[in-house]
Design an enzyme around this catalytic site. Structure first.
Site, PDB file in Angstrom:
ATOM      1  N   PHE A 140       0.856  -1.184   0.000  1.00 26.16           N
ATOM      2  CA  PHE A 140       0.000   0.000   0.000  1.00 26.16           C
ATOM      3  C   PHE A 140       0.890   1.232   0.000  1.00 26.16           C
ATOM      4  O   PHE A 140       1.667   1.445   0.930  1.00 26.16           O
ATOM      5  CB  PHE A 140      -0.937   0.063   1.211  1.00 26.16           C
ATOM      6  CG  PHE A 140      -1.835   1.271   1.143  1.00 26.16           C
ATOM      7  CD1 PHE A 140      -2.997   1.262   0.393  1.00 26.16           C
ATOM      8  CD2 PHE A 140      -1.492   2.448   1.806  1.00 26.16           C
ATOM      9  CE1 PHE A 140      -3.802   2.394   0.297  1.00 26.16           C
ATOM     10  CE2 PHE A 140      -2.296   3.581   1.712  1.00 26.16           C
ATOM     11  CZ  PHE A 140      -3.451   3.550   0.958  1.00 26.16           C
ATOM     12  N   ASP A 225       9.172   2.716   2.198  1.00 28.21           N
ATOM     13  CA  ASP A 225       7.990   3.507   2.543  1.00 28.21           C
ATOM     14  C   ASP A 225       7.733   3.301   4.033  1.00 28.21           C
ATOM     15  O   ASP A 225       7.195   2.278   4.446  1.00 28.21           O
ATOM     16  CB  ASP A 225       6.790   3.054   1.705  1.00 28.21           C
ATOM     17  CG  ASP A 225       5.521   3.859   2.024  1.00 28.21           C
ATOM     18  OD1 ASP A 225       5.494   4.548   3.065  1.00 28.21           O
ATOM     19  OD2 ASP A 225       4.557   3.786   1.234  1.00 28.21           O
ATOM     20  N   LYS A 254       2.330  10.832   7.734  1.00 31.82           N
ATOM     21  CA  LYS A 254       1.500  10.535   8.906  1.00 31.82           C
ATOM     22  C   LYS A 254       1.985  11.219  10.197  1.00 31.82           C
ATOM     23  O   LYS A 254       1.727  12.394  10.364  1.00 31.82           O
ATOM     24  CB  LYS A 254       1.354   9.028   9.047  1.00 31.82           C
ATOM     25  CG  LYS A 254       0.565   8.454   7.858  1.00 31.82           C
ATOM     26  CD  LYS A 254      -0.099   7.120   8.095  1.00 31.82           C
ATOM     27  CE  LYS A 254      -1.122   6.874   7.000  1.00 31.82           C
ATOM     28  NZ  LYS A 254      -0.785   5.805   6.087  1.00 31.82           N
TER      29      LYS A 254
HETATM   30  C1  LIG Z   1      -0.976   5.909   4.577  1.00 32.11           C
HETATM   31  C2  LIG Z   1       0.086   5.380   3.720  1.00 32.11           C
HETATM   32  C3  LIG Z   1       0.408   5.983   2.488  1.00 32.11           C
HETATM   33  C4  LIG Z   1      -0.389   7.117   1.899  1.00 32.11           C
HETATM   34  O1  LIG Z   1      -0.419   8.251   2.704  1.00 32.11           O
HETATM   35  P1  LIG Z   1      -1.561   9.360   2.446  1.00 32.11           P
HETATM   36  O2  LIG Z   1      -1.195  10.468   3.378  1.00 32.11           O
HETATM   37  O3  LIG Z   1      -2.875   8.721   2.784  1.00 32.11           O
HETATM   38  O4  LIG Z   1      -1.482   9.740   1.019  1.00 32.11           O
HETATM   39  C5  LIG Z   1       1.473   5.473   1.769  1.00 32.11           C
HETATM   40  N1  LIG Z   1       2.183   4.433   2.225  1.00 32.11           N
HETATM   41  C6  LIG Z   1       1.902   3.824   3.394  1.00 32.11           C
HETATM   42  C7  LIG Z   1       2.746   2.687   3.850  1.00 32.11           C
HETATM   43  C8  LIG Z   1       0.838   4.265   4.176  1.00 32.11           C
HETATM   44  O5  LIG Z   1       0.531   3.632   5.306  1.00 32.11           O
END
Ligand SMILES: *Cc1c(COP(=O)(O)O)cnc(C)c1O
Length: 400
Positions: A140, A225, A254
């Site tokens: 994701f 990520d 985040k």
């Molecule tokens: C939440 C998340 C994203 C996307 O972040 P947004 O602020 O919602 O665009 C990308 N990668 C990971 C691993 C995430 O948990």
């Protein structure tokens, strides 16, 4: 207005791109949130780990209020007095020489992919527009067209093609598959150290270390990520540090602003991030003084309150206690720090009904995929609060 009235308005006027629990929150404080009918809940989602510092942290709030009264947005056409200090403090905390601020996580991911491609053409000398980036199943990385282009979740993709080319997907957790997928045109390997949205999937021990070695040997960038796993959530500042790995590029978001504001960033060294030249990439809001001031305060809280160690200690305790719950529905309890997933058996009837039952007991958790309940409370939680929640969790996991 009561809960049902708010829900009715939301359903009527809003696009239905989420399926939230039927709780209408109006206030938060630390690990607790309060709904419009006056009920109190323990937040075990933390806005997908954006609120690691706890809701409405007083120090971050103070930074927001102070900065909002001075200047909020200059655009990057002019400089501001918060961004330089944000850069410097982020570098000192993370050990990366440089960073590039964006807003949402998905934007930071796009930024990382762009710089990886540029690195491939400028440094590795891959023929222009031939760069490949290796990604993993179950990933994701956001909701933009490019990030869903390498998703393996049909729901995220099916109606949204055509997709961005240039991505190869291999099974998550299999380092050999990555080695096999590398070609002379490979720019980067891009993955999550633990897959949060994928259902708290922890790869086999040694995986990240092996991937880092493979990347190094083949002159390929390793991009992690850490938008969800980073900034303390797993009991290290970055989850890759559990294996002593320092990726070439790390993406964060985040918790970078403690839930007050969308702030994300790409972290790397000069040899990679230094490749951007003026005009190639940008964002009206990225690096604005309000964002920078809030993020500076949010980072300071992580350090001052020792949240990384707290996540390690309390996470270990929480997983241990959850593992001791005997329930016919539970297949596995797994976690690193306070990133915890309880996977249910196929016959349990889905995680959703358990989350609704937890809600009735004053605990807000969210199902991820069909069968995993994620427990990711703010890192400011204490042992007493975990002990308060455990009997309710035990009871819910043992319902019919
Ligand atoms: C939440 C998340 C994203 C996307 O972040 P947004 O602020 O919602 O665009 C990308 N990668 C990971 C691993 C995430 O948990």
């Amino acid at each position: 207005m009561n809960t049902q009235e708010y829900i009715q308005i939301e359903e009527q006027y809003g696009a239905h791109n989420y399926h939230p629990l039927d709780v209408v929150i109006t206030r938060g404080d630390g690990v607790w949130v309060y709904d419009v009918d006056g009920r109190k809940y323990l937040d075990c989602l933390s806005a997908y780990s954006a609120v690691n510092q706890g809701h409405v942290h007083p120090k971050i709030l103070a930074a927001l209020v102070e900065q909002a009264g001075k200047i909020t947005l200059t655009s990057r056409a002019f400089r501001n007095d918060q961004l330089p200090l944000f850069y410097k403090e982020l570098s000192e905390l993370t050990g990366y020489e440089m960073s590039l601020p964006m807003n949402s996580g998905a934007e930071a991911v796009e930024t990382a992919l762009k710089i990886a491609r540029k690195w491939a053409y400028q440094v590795k000398k891959v023929p222009r527009h031939q760069a490949e980036i290796i990604t993993c199943t179950g990933n994701f990385h956001g909701r933009t067209i490019t990030t869903i282009s390498f998703s393996t979740e049909p729901l995220y993709r099916d109606d949204f093609g055509p997709f961005t080319p240039g991505f190869v997907t291999v099974p998550y957790g299999d380092a050999n598959a990555i080695a096999k997928a590398i070609t002379p045109n490979t720019a980067a390997v891009f993955l999550e150290p633990i897959q949060g949205e994928g259902g708290v999937i922890i790869p086999p021990k040694g995986y990240l270390k092996k991937v880092a070695e493979i990347c190094k040997k083949n002159n390929v960038l390793f991009i992690a990520d850490e938008i969800q796993t980073g900034l303390g959530r797993t009991g290290k500042l970055f989850a890759a540090q559990h294996e002593g790995v320092r990726p070439d590029v790390t993406v964060i978001g985040k918790a970078l602003a403690g839930g007050f504001y969308p702030v994300s960033a790409v972290l790397s060294d000069k040899e990679v991030l230094g490749l951007f030249t003026p005009g190639e990439h940008g964002s009206t809001f990225g690096g604005n003084p309000l964002a920078a001031a809030i993020a500076r305060a949010a980072l300071k809280v992580i350090v001052e309150e020792n949240l990384v160690q707290r996540a390690a200690d309390l996470g270990e305790y929480f997983v241990e206690q959850l593992s001791e719950i005997s329930s016919p529905h539970v297949k596995e309890v797994r976690g690193k720090g306070l990133l915890i997933g309880v996977e249910l058996n196929e016959k349990a009837g889905g995680a959703r009904r358990f989350c609704e039952a937890l809600q009735n007991k004053g605990i807000l958790a969210k199902e991820t995929h069909e069968r995993v309940i994620r427990f990711t409370p703010p890192l400011v939680i204490d042992k007493e609060t975990i002990d308060w929640a455990l009997p309710s969790i035990r009871e819910v996991l043992n319902m019919e």
